[in-house]
Design an enzyme around this catalytic site. Structure first.
Site, mmCIF file in Angstrom:
data_model
loop_
_atom_site.group_PDB
_atom_site.id
_atom_site.type_symbol
_atom_site.label_atom_id
_atom_site.label_comp_id
_atom_site.label_asym_id
_atom_site.label_seq_id
_atom_site.Cartn_x
_atom_site.Cartn_y
_atom_site.Cartn_z
ATOM 1 N N GLU A 20 -0.023 9.986 -12.224
ATOM 2 C CA GLU A 20 -1.094 9.660 -11.270
ATOM 3 C C GLU A 20 -2.397 10.177 -11.882
ATOM 4 O O GLU A 20 -2.354 11.026 -12.785
ATOM 5 C CB GLU A 20 -0.831 10.382 -9.943
ATOM 6 C CG GLU A 20 0.397 9.907 -9.183
ATOM 7 C CD GLU A 20 0.276 8.472 -8.708
ATOM 8 O OE1 GLU A 20 -0.827 8.069 -8.285
ATOM 9 O OE2 GLU A 20 1.285 7.743 -8.787
ATOM 10 N N ASP A 46 6.684 13.245 -4.258
ATOM 11 C CA ASP A 46 7.117 11.854 -4.371
ATOM 12 C C ASP A 46 8.648 11.789 -4.479
ATOM 13 O O ASP A 46 9.306 10.967 -3.826
ATOM 14 C CB ASP A 46 6.445 11.242 -5.617
ATOM 15 C CG ASP A 46 6.743 9.779 -5.750
ATOM 16 O OD1 ASP A 46 6.376 9.044 -4.817
ATOM 17 O OD2 ASP A 46 7.382 9.378 -6.751
ATOM 18 N N THR A 62 0.855 -1.182 0.000
ATOM 19 C CA THR A 62 0.000 0.000 0.000
ATOM 20 C C THR A 62 0.901 1.246 0.000
ATOM 21 O O THR A 62 2.117 1.141 0.055
ATOM 22 C CB THR A 62 -0.869 0.074 1.273
ATOM 23 O OG1 THR A 62 -0.021 0.392 2.387
ATOM 24 C CG2 THR A 62 -1.569 -1.247 1.559
ATOM 25 N N LYS A 92 6.656 4.227 0.814
ATOM 26 C CA LYS A 92 7.681 5.175 1.266
ATOM 27 C C LYS A 92 7.361 5.816 2.616
ATOM 28 O O LYS A 92 8.188 6.522 3.176
ATOM 29 C CB LYS A 92 7.826 6.292 0.215
ATOM 30 C CG LYS A 92 8.411 5.812 -1.089
ATOM 31 C CD LYS A 92 8.555 6.935 -2.087
ATOM 32 C CE LYS A 92 7.358 7.085 -2.988
ATOM 33 N NZ LYS A 92 7.085 6.012 -3.923
ATOM 34 N N LEU A 108 15.039 -0.998 -9.577
ATOM 35 C CA LEU A 108 16.466 -0.685 -9.782
ATOM 36 C C LEU A 108 17.229 -0.825 -8.462
ATOM 37 O O LEU A 108 16.731 -0.428 -7.411
ATOM 38 C CB LEU A 108 16.639 0.758 -10.290
ATOM 39 C CG LEU A 108 16.063 1.084 -11.664
ATOM 40 C CD1 LEU A 108 16.308 2.552 -11.985
ATOM 41 C CD2 LEU A 108 16.682 0.195 -12.740
ATOM 42 N N LYS A 146 11.649 10.255 -1.898
ATOM 43 C CA LYS A 146 12.764 9.397 -2.319
ATOM 44 C C LYS A 146 14.103 10.012 -1.881
ATOM 45 O O LYS A 146 15.018 9.303 -1.451
ATOM 46 C CB LYS A 146 12.736 9.192 -3.827
ATOM 47 C CG LYS A 146 11.569 8.291 -4.245
ATOM 48 C CD LYS A 146 11.381 8.240 -5.745
ATOM 49 C CE LYS A 146 10.182 7.374 -6.081
ATOM 50 N NZ LYS A 146 9.742 7.533 -7.463
#
Ligand code: ADP
Ligand code: ASP
Ligand code: MG
Length: 911
Positions: free
Chosen positions: A756, A767, A644, A668, A702, A771
């Site tokens: 999105e 987003d 999720t 995340k 990756l 990261k």
């Protein structure tokens, strides 16, 4: 004449009359001393045999000289010509099986055979139940006895006919009548003495041995049946065991044989006599022991124990489905396995045969093609092979229903006699100490006893050490109930470096708390005490660690959306290969969405999980889900895969890791959430043996997080991480080359499904910000998400637009600004890119729109690819670059899948 009259009055099998058994030992002895010595009376002799043997009996009792002559004529030959077999209860469980046993016996081409049989399966339990019922004045014992009668009568009707049948049935009826009288006596007394009980429960063997001997005789083979109470003499010990009197038994065997010479003898297992000729037993499961004693008395070539499994398994096959058959075991290993709970063999079976180097072979009567397990002295060649770690550990066994007793106190150190006082008190209450462990500080002594005995033990210790406890020399006598012992058994394992480390490592990885440890100087076993609830999980964990079974992982998939269901597809397609080629057994025990969940006991069939979720799904309940996946009790490792993007699910990770549940996720939220929570999570992960993998949080499949870790762990110093982390923004800037306007490229990306549903979620940069914070923290920067400034590409006035449609409609109004930027960049020979940066020198991170030279690797990008450049001390001139598709369900699920396989290899899967 005495023997003649006695043999007639003593019609049934009892060695002594029922009345004689009611008395105390002294009285018994006097009753027995009046009994005639002739075997025709002392054992249950069938009427037909009795008639045939009559002259011999009279003759023998009249003149001793003739007995001597007879004995000389048929001296018992001992040695290699004898082969001993033992058939367990299930082997003789019904008439068909008894015929099958007869065939096996007849097919054995050994010159001489002695066959020991157990009672038909369940019969001994039924006999003990008769005693229990009668003692507790439950008059249904009468019906229970009828059932015993009926079971044997119907078996006899199936197997025998004519005289044989009549003989057996009249014997059986006589025995049942006697038992009825005895049980009535027990019922009235409300108590059965031990010898009375032993006498009653041994009947199962008397009947099965006679039935088998009749069937063999019917096939034209000469054979005799032996009531082993005539031959086997055992002395009771204090510890509810019996010790064979070998010299006396050997003499009696010789005498018996001289009177019943035969090349095929069918003997009763389980039963024997005391030196006073009182019937007794070798205790539950004692027929194996009977066979071993017989093997030793005859110096037999081999003892074959026939049972219902292919041999001795590396662990109880009922508890560990993947257990494997052990081809060979040394005597010591077999003894340790059986002592510590492998009930395929009675622990005392080993000693008698070991003395004469007689091998024991365990075989499956229901699978003759299996060669079974050979227990013998290890050969030299096997020793040569023993440098492999696995060959040091042969198997595992467990004993349940134990309690630990811990006697602790500073006053114990260096005081001689403390241990002796402790165990003296334990001995006084007759408790059986199964294992002992004392720390070298002598500060505490800890031992395991059967749970049912622990109360008495604790009381005895409290009373024995009252003064010491009062004076504070002892601080406590503590009882830890609900424990189990797990023993690892193997030649020299305890003295081989690395074996016990591997064992404890496997336990730690399965998050099993070890309460006590003992390692015998014998070097054949390592024993650990764990809580009973953990026992099967512990057994499975250590078993799988030593390559005896697959690395089995119970998985719970949370969020079967696009990524979750793609992962389930990949698992479905790869499961068989993983199992066969890599020994990795991944079982999805549960799948939960936000509304419904599907749970399974053994693993969900992934080819139809969607249908099953619809049909059998229940209301989603995350705690129940976790409990189910983790609490299955037998799969050693659990992993929860959170697919999720939910921060509530992520807030559970800490708790799950603490419970020993591994976590794998592309979500995340946990790693980019509040710093203190992130630090707590990582600290826990480092302390425990529980793994938390999140490769797919950055760049999908990756290898970004793992590359970064590899650099850090090998001592490289990270200077800067810079990359294009968003597939959507990568696409937009790769295609915004001047041919179309910025808004047209965004619309195209949306059309192709690269954004999105609301493209603002991508353009806002949050987003990428998440990261960047994940990589920054992974590199050691202690930053909050809000410390990362973000270039928000959503024009200020459109941030509050009501819908995605409205936003898309208004976006062209801002195209001009973008065209201008592009023109400027082009004029400088550069391209526009949207990047995330972690600057380790300045201790900061940022998400920004940047320009790059046309020959920069970031300028060469196409499609939705991600690219990440690590500039480090080692990679200073040319940064280390990772590039490839960094979004999409297939590659993200692939990233999660490779984390799952990494977990399997951390847990011991072969690489
Ligand atoms: P029998 O009646 O033939 O003597 P038992 O029931 O006494 O048979 O012993 C055989 C059983 O022992 C098997 O059916 C198996 O379930 C159990 N067992 C426990 N541990 C082991 C082990 N390590 N290897 C094989 N069997 C085992
Ligand atoms: N019949 C006995 C028991 O069930 C002995 C044996 O089968 O080994 O305990
Ligand atoms: Mg047995």
């Amino acid at each position: 004449m005495a023997s003649l009259s006695a043999s007639i009055s003593c019609r049934s099998s009892p060695l002594v009359s029922p009345q004689a058994l009611l008395g105390e030992p002294e009285e018994r002895r006097s009753v027995l001393s009046h009994l005639p010595r002739s075997p025709a009376c002392r054992v249950g002799v069938l009427p037909s045999l009795r008639r045939r043997d009559l002259s011999k009996t009279i003759h023998a009792s009249v003149t001793d000289v003739s007995v001597d002559i007879a004995m000389k004529e048929v001296q018992l030959p001992k040695g290699e010509t004898w082969s001993v077999h033992k058939f367990g209860g299930t082997c003789v469980g019904n008439s068909q099986r008894i015929k099958n046993v007869a065939n096996i016996v007849m097919k054995d081409d050994s010159e001489r055979k002695l066959v020991v049989v157990s009672a038909m399966s369940k019969v001994t339990d039924m006999m003990y139940d008769l005693i229990d019922k009668a003692q507790s004045r439950d008059d249904t014992y009468v019906f229970a006895l009828d059932n015993v009668l009926e079971k044997h009568r119907s078996t006899a009707l199936d197997l025998l006919e004519g005289n044989d049948l009549a003989t057996f049935l009249s014997q059986l009826d006589g025995d049942i009548n006697n038992l009825k009288a005895m049980l009535r006596a027990i019922y009235i007394a409300g108590h059965a003495t031990e010898s009375f009980t032993d006498f009653v429960v041994g009947h199962g063997e008397l009947w099965s041995a006679q039935l088998l001997s009749f069937v063999i005789k019917k096939n034209g083979v000469h054979c005799k049946w032996m009531d082993t109470r005539e031959v086997l003499i055992v002395c009771p010990t204090n510890s509810d065991q019996v010790d064979p009197d070998f010299p006396e038994s050997e003499q009696r065997l010789e005498k018996w044989y001289s009177q019943n010479p035969s090349k095929t003898i069918i003997a009763t297992g389980f039963i024997a006599s005391t030196p006073y000729n009182i019937p007794t037993t070798l205790k539950r499961d004692g027929s194996d022991f009977s066979a071993a004693i017989m093997g030793a008395l005859l110096r037999a070539r081999q003892v074959t124990i026939w049972t219902d499994v292919d041999g001795v398994y590396s662990a109880d096959p009922r508890k560990v489905g993947e257990a494997v058959i052990l081809k060979t075991l040394s005597y010591q290993e077999a003894w340790e396995m059986s002592y510590f709970g492998a009930n395929v063999l009675h622990p005392r079976t080993i000693i008698p045969v070991m003395r004469y180097d007689i091998p024991i072979v365990i075989r499956n009567i229901f699978n003759l093609s299996a060669t079974g397990t050979k227990i013998c002295r290890p050969s030299v060649s096997e020793d040569d092979d023993s440098h492999k770690l696995e060959s040091y550990v042969k198997g595992f066994a467990t004993i349940d229903n134990l309690a630990l007793v811990n006697v602790e106190g500073t006053g114990m150190a260096g005081v001689p006699g403390t241990a002796s006082a402790i165990f003296g008190a334990v001995k006084d209450v007759g408790a059986n100490v199964i294992m002992i462990s004392q720390a070298s500080s002598e500060h505490s002594v800890c031992f395991a006893v059967p749970e049912k005995e622990v109360e008495a033990v604790a009381e005895a210790l409290q009373s024995r050490f009252r003064q010491a406890l009062h004076a504070g020399r002892l601080s406590k006598v503590q009882v830890i109930p609900n424990c189990s012992i797990l023993a690892a058994v193997g030649q020299k394992m305890a003295s081989t470096p690395g074996v016990s480390a591997t064992l404890f490592n496997a336990l730690a990885k399965a998050n099993i708390n070890v309460r006590a440890i003992a390692q015998g100087c014998s070097e054949y076993n390592i024993t650990v005490v764990v809580m009973r609830d953990d026992c099967i999980r512990a057994l499975r964990a250590v078993h799988s660690r030593f390559y005896l079974s697959r690395t089995t992982i119970a998985m719970g998939i949370i969020g079967p959306g696009l990524i979750g269901s793609t992962l389930l597809e990949q698992l479905r397609d790869q499961a068989a290969v993983l199992k066969e080629e890599f020994n990795i057994d991944l079982r999805v025990m549960g799948i939960t969405g936000s509304r419904s969940m599907l749970l399974s006991e053994a693993g969900i069939d992934l080819s139809k999980w969607k249908e099953l979720l619809k049909e059998k799904g229940e209301v989603a309940d995350l705690e129940k889900f976790v409990q189910h996946v983790h609490g299955n009790g037998f799969i050693p490792n659990t992993v929860l895969v959170d697919c999720t993007a939910d921060s509530v699910v992520a807030s559970h990770y800490y708790n799950w890791l603490r419970r020993g549940i591994h976590v794998i996720t592309p979500n995340k939220k946990a790693n980019s959430g509040p710093l203190d929570q992130y630090l707590k999570l990582r600290a826990l992960q480092r302390q425990s043996y529980t793994h938390y993998f999140y490769e797919a949080t950055v760049g999908a499949g990756l290898p970004i997080v793992s590359t970064l870790r590899g650099l850090l762990e090998t001592g490289d110093k990270i200077l800067r991480i810079e990359g294009i982390f968003s597939g959507t923004l990568s696409y937009i800037f790769n295609n915004f080359t001047g041919k179309r306007s910025f808004s047209e490229v965004v619309a195209e990306a949306k059309q192709a499904g690269y954004t999105e549903p609301d493209p603002r979620d991508d353009l806002s940069g949050t987003d990428v910000q998440r990261k960047v914070i994940i990589l920054a923290r992974e590199s050691g920067l202690k930053l909050e998400l809000s410390d990362i400034p973000v270039d928000n590409l959503v024009p200020e006035p459109l941030r509050t637009s009501a819908s995605a449609e409205e936003f898309m409609k208004k976006l062209p109004q801002f195209d001009q600004k973008w065209t201008k930027k592009l023109e400027e960049a082009k004029a400088a020979g550069k391209v526009l890119r949207y990047v995330g940066v972690v600057d380790l020198l300045k201790h900061r991170g940022a998400v920004e729109q940047q320009t790059y030279e046309k020959d920069h690797p970031f300028a060469q990008l196409s499609g939705t690819d991600n690219i990440i450049a690590f500039t480090t001390t080692r990679y200073r001139e040319q940064p280390l670059i990772v590039r490839g598709p960094g979004a999409g369900a297939q590659v993200t699920a692939g990233g999660i899948f490779s984390d799952i396989l990494r977990l399997a290899s951390y847990l011991g899967a072969p690489s």
